[in-house]
Scaffold this motif. Structure first.
Motif, PDB file in Angstrom:
ATOM      1  N   GLU A  48       0.830  -1.210   0.000  1.00 35.36           N
ATOM      2  CA  GLU A  48       0.000   0.000   0.000  1.00 35.36           C
ATOM      3  C   GLU A  48       0.861   1.255   0.000  1.00 35.36           C
ATOM      4  N   ARG A  49       1.946   1.248   0.753  1.00 30.48           N
ATOM      5  CA  ARG A  49       2.822   2.424   0.785  1.00 30.48           C
ATOM      6  C   ARG A  49       3.482   2.638  -0.577  1.00 30.48           C
ATOM      7  N   TYR A  50       3.944   1.566  -1.186  1.00 28.80           N
ATOM      8  CA  TYR A  50       4.577   1.671  -2.501  1.00 28.80           C
ATOM      9  C   TYR A  50       3.588   2.203  -3.538  1.00 28.80           C
ATOM     10  N   LEU A  51       2.369   1.688  -3.489  1.00 31.44           N
ATOM     11  CA  LEU A  51       1.328   2.137  -4.414  1.00 31.44           C
ATOM     12  C   LEU A  51       1.032   3.617  -4.217  1.00 31.44           C
ATOM     13  N   ALA A  52       0.906   4.034  -2.965  1.00 35.05           N
ATOM     14  CA  ALA A  52       0.592   5.440  -2.676  1.00 35.05           C
ATOM     15  C   ALA A  52       1.707   6.367  -3.143  1.00 35.05           C
ATOM     16  N   ASN A  53       2.937   5.906  -3.069  1.00 37.66           N
ATOM     17  CA  ASN A  53       4.072   6.735  -3.479  1.00 37.66           C
ATOM     18  C   ASN A  53       4.311   6.723  -4.984  1.00 37.66           C
ATOM     19  N   SER A  54       3.668   5.806  -5.699  1.00 34.04           N
ATOM     20  CA  SER A  54       3.971   5.608  -7.118  1.00 34.04           C
ATOM     21  C   SER A  54       2.887   6.112  -8.061  1.00 34.04           C
ATOM     22  N   VAL A  55       1.652   5.996  -7.675  1.00 35.14           N
ATOM     23  CA  VAL A  55       0.551   6.303  -8.584  1.00 35.14           C
ATOM     24  C   VAL A  55       0.292   7.808  -8.617  1.00 35.14           C
TER      25      VAL A  55
ATOM     26  N   TYR B 105      14.012   6.279 -10.086  1.00 33.48           N
ATOM     27  CA  TYR B 105      13.731   7.559 -10.757  1.00 33.48           C
ATOM     28  C   TYR B 105      12.750   7.435 -11.910  1.00 33.48           C
ATOM     29  N   LEU B 106      12.587   6.239 -12.475  1.00 34.77           N
ATOM     30  CA  LEU B 106      11.613   6.055 -13.553  1.00 34.77           C
ATOM     31  C   LEU B 106      10.210   6.434 -13.103  1.00 34.77           C
ATOM     32  N   LEU B 107       9.922   6.259 -11.811  1.00 30.19           N
ATOM     33  CA  LEU B 107       8.592   6.542 -11.279  1.00 30.19           C
ATOM     34  C   LEU B 107       8.445   7.980 -10.790  1.00 30.19           C
ATOM     35  N   MET B 108       9.473   8.790 -10.995  1.00 30.71           N
ATOM     36  CA  MET B 108       9.460  10.169 -10.482  1.00 30.71           C
ATOM     37  C   MET B 108       9.476  11.205 -11.593  1.00 30.71           C
ATOM     38  N   GLN B 109       9.201  10.786 -12.826  1.00 29.94           N
ATOM     39  CA  GLN B 109       9.349  11.684 -13.968  1.00 29.94           C
ATOM     40  C   GLN B 109       8.476  12.932 -13.865  1.00 29.94           C
ATOM     41  N   ASP B 110       7.308  12.775 -13.252  1.00 35.53           N
ATOM     42  CA  ASP B 110       6.365  13.897 -13.218  1.00 35.53           C
ATOM     43  C   ASP B 110       6.677  14.908 -12.123  1.00 35.53           C
TER      44      ASP B 110
ATOM     45  N   ALA C 200      13.038  12.871 -15.273  1.00 34.56           N
ATOM     46  CA  ALA C 200      12.426  12.825 -16.603  1.00 34.56           C
ATOM     47  C   ALA C 200      13.489  12.939 -17.684  1.00 34.56           C
ATOM     48  N   ALA C 201      14.466  13.806 -17.485  1.00 39.04           N
ATOM     49  CA  ALA C 201      15.516  13.994 -18.482  1.00 39.04           C
ATOM     50  C   ALA C 201      16.368  12.736 -18.623  1.00 39.04           C
ATOM     51  N   CYS C 202      16.688  12.103 -17.496  1.00 35.69           N
ATOM     52  CA  CYS C 202      17.498  10.885 -17.553  1.00 35.69           C
ATOM     53  C   CYS C 202      16.726   9.749 -18.199  1.00 35.69           C
ATOM     54  N   THR C 203      15.427   9.653 -17.905  1.00 39.01           N
ATOM     55  CA  THR C 203      14.596   8.635 -18.548  1.00 39.01           C
ATOM     56  C   THR C 203      14.602   8.823 -20.057  1.00 39.01           C
ATOM     57  N   GLN C 204      14.481  10.053 -20.519  1.00 41.07           N
ATOM     58  CA  GLN C 204      14.495  10.306 -21.956  1.00 41.07           C
ATOM     59  C   GLN C 204      15.865   9.984 -22.565  1.00 41.07           C
ATOM     60  N   GLN C 205      16.934  10.230 -21.831  1.00 38.53           N
ATOM     61  CA  GLN C 205      18.253   9.888 -22.336  1.00 38.53           C
ATOM     62  C   GLN C 205      18.397   8.381 -22.512  1.00 38.53           C
ATOM     63  N   VAL C 206      17.904   7.636 -21.521  1.00 35.69           N
ATOM     64  CA  VAL C 206      17.938   6.172 -21.611  1.00 35.69           C
ATOM     65  C   VAL C 206      17.138   5.690 -22.820  1.00 35.69           C
ATOM     66  N   LEU C 207      15.954   6.252 -23.016  1.00 35.01           N
ATOM     67  CA  LEU C 207      15.105   5.828 -24.122  1.00 35.01           C
ATOM     68  C   LEU C 207      15.672   6.259 -25.474  1.00 35.01           C
ATOM     69  N   GLN C 208      16.361   7.378 -25.513  1.00 34.49           N
ATOM     70  CA  GLN C 208      17.018   7.783 -26.753  1.00 34.49           C
ATOM     71  C   GLN C 208      18.132   6.821 -27.124  1.00 34.49           C
ATOM     72  N   GLU C 209      18.860   6.325 -26.118  1.00 38.16           N
ATOM     73  CA  GLU C 209      19.893   5.324 -26.392  1.00 38.16           C
ATOM     74  C   GLU C 209      19.264   4.043 -26.934  1.00 38.16           C
ATOM     75  N   LEU C 210      18.162   3.632 -26.335  1.00 39.18           N
ATOM     76  CA  LEU C 210      17.474   2.439 -26.809  1.00 39.18           C
ATOM     77  C   LEU C 210      16.948   2.641 -28.222  1.00 39.18           C
ATOM     78  N   ASP C 211      16.367   3.801 -28.485  1.00 35.82           N
ATOM     79  CA  ASP C 211      15.882   4.114 -29.833  1.00 35.82           C
ATOM     80  C   ASP C 211      17.016   4.049 -30.847  1.00 35.82           C
ATOM     81  N   SER C 212      18.185   4.534 -30.471  1.00 31.83           N
ATOM     82  CA  SER C 212      19.340   4.498 -31.360  1.00 31.83           C
ATOM     83  C   SER C 212      19.742   3.069 -31.681  1.00 31.83           C
ATOM     84  N   VAL C 213      19.705   2.201 -30.684  1.00 30.27           N
ATOM     85  CA  VAL C 213      20.024   0.783 -30.915  1.00 30.27           C
ATOM     86  C   VAL C 213      19.060   0.180 -31.924  1.00 30.27           C
ATOM     87  N   LEU C 214      17.777   0.445 -31.749  1.00 25.84           N
ATOM     88  CA  LEU C 214      16.771  -0.145 -32.631  1.00 25.84           C
ATOM     89  C   LEU C 214      16.866   0.429 -34.043  1.00 25.84           C
TER      90      LEU C 214
END
Length: 329
Positions: free
Chosen positions: A33-40, A282-287, A293-307
């Motif tokens: 319950e605590r994890y859910l409350a802190n994440s949603v 930090y993935l759950l703290m983007q908002d 949020a910036a680091c998440t986008q950097q990670v996803l840009q690297e993944l996009d580059s691989v694909l």
């Protein structure tokens, strides 16, 4: 780099009335319950592209004849990709709702259908059930969305599960994965790296929290040395290209770096994206944390580059429409 200013204030606020109650002093339900409350989070700002991502609830059969839930996210712009996503939470906490925003981000940023698996959790279902469920989810995704670049992704415990799925797929010959995304993965059940690291406590995850998670997930301690868990001792050759994200103020930071190094030494293409000033989760703290949020986008840009390097735009195979993929299921 110092701890991000916003995170520093959040941690100070959290500790205003004293240190938070450790996980092992809570019941499992209280911890969930605590994890859910802190994440949603409630809603998305008007015009946020993640709000346009469609969702549908599905059911996936498991190896033992049971079934698990899944949530399929459909992007507004389809790039012919599919992601099997495995959520974090120490194999005990977390569910489809705690990681809804994360999955919407993946779908929108990558132009990918995302299949989030609601694998069964410990302690009700200890190892290897969560891993077996994750394998079943990846196979379901592969069958429902053939011809797409298939990415395995997970954060924290989900990253450990994702790598376990990749090892099983390599050894069994299917399914094939175009890449894997591992965010702050736990890779050392002995917790030697975590205990000796610079930030074992005080930054939203502690070494003792991880010990509690392993105790519930793998109560038979000798089994923690199996390759799917003791990833720093596993044979990691012939795995798909891998993007690893770590966080500076994370007890799991050093083992994540060690895992990236080991993958590279064993011949796997690896891109390590550090998270300076950030904490575990930090993935759950983007908002609420712009740097997250910036680091998440950097990670996803690297993944996009691989694909994109695997399939240049003029060579990309046509994606099977989502409606066709689920027809008759």
């Amino acid at each position: 780099m110092p701890l991000d200013r916003i995170l520093r204030h959040l941690i100070s606020w959290q500790r205003a009335d004293g240190p938070p109650v450790p996980l092992r002093k809570l019941t499992v339900e209280q911890a969930r319950e605590r994890y859910l409350a802190n994440s949603v989070r409630q809603g998305l700002p008007a015009g946020d592209p993640r709000a346009a991502v469609g969702t549908e609830e599905r059911t996936i059969g498991t190896a033992d004849g049971s079934s698990i839930g899944a949530r399929v996210y459909t992007p507004a712009s389809d790039e012919g990709r599919v992601v099997t996503f495995l959520h974090g939470g120490g194999w005990v906490l977390g569910d489809l709702d705690t990681h809804d925003l994360a999955c919407r981000t993946l779908a929108s940023s990558l132009g990918a259908v995302v299949v989030a698996a609601d694998y069964r959790r410990a302690p009700e279902f200890p190892y290897p059930t969560p891993l077996s469920d994750s394998v079943a989810a990846a196979r379901w995704t592969s069958r429902r969305f053939p011809g797409r670049d298939h990415v395995l992704a997970g954060d924290s415990a989900g990253a450990s599960l994702a790598l376990g799925v990749a090892l099983a797929a390599r050894d069994e010959g299917e399914p094939a994965f175009a890449a894997q995304l591992l965010l702050y993965p736990p890779a050392d059940p002995s917790l030697r790296f975590a205990a000796a690291g610079a930030h074992p406590d005080g930054y939203l995850l502690s070494v003792d929290d991880m010990a509690w998670s392993y105790e519930l997930y793998v109560p038979d301690a000798p089994r923690r040395h199996e390759p799917a868990l003791d990833l720093l001792r596993a044979d990691l050759r012939r795995l798909p290209p891998t993007v690893i994200g770590t966080a500076e103020f994370d007890p799991l930071h050093d083992e994540g770096v060690e895992l990236a190094d080991k993958l590279q030494v064993e011949g796997v293409w690896v891109r390590h994206v550090p998270g300076p000033g950030l904490v575990h989760g930090y993935l759950l703290m983007q908002d609420i944390v712009p740097k997250a949020a910036a680091c998440t986008q950097q990670v996803l840009q690297e993944l996009d580059s691989v694909l994109r390097s695997a399939h240049p735009a003029d060579e990309r195979p046509p994606a099977q429409p989502y409606a066709d993929a689920i027809a008759g299921d």
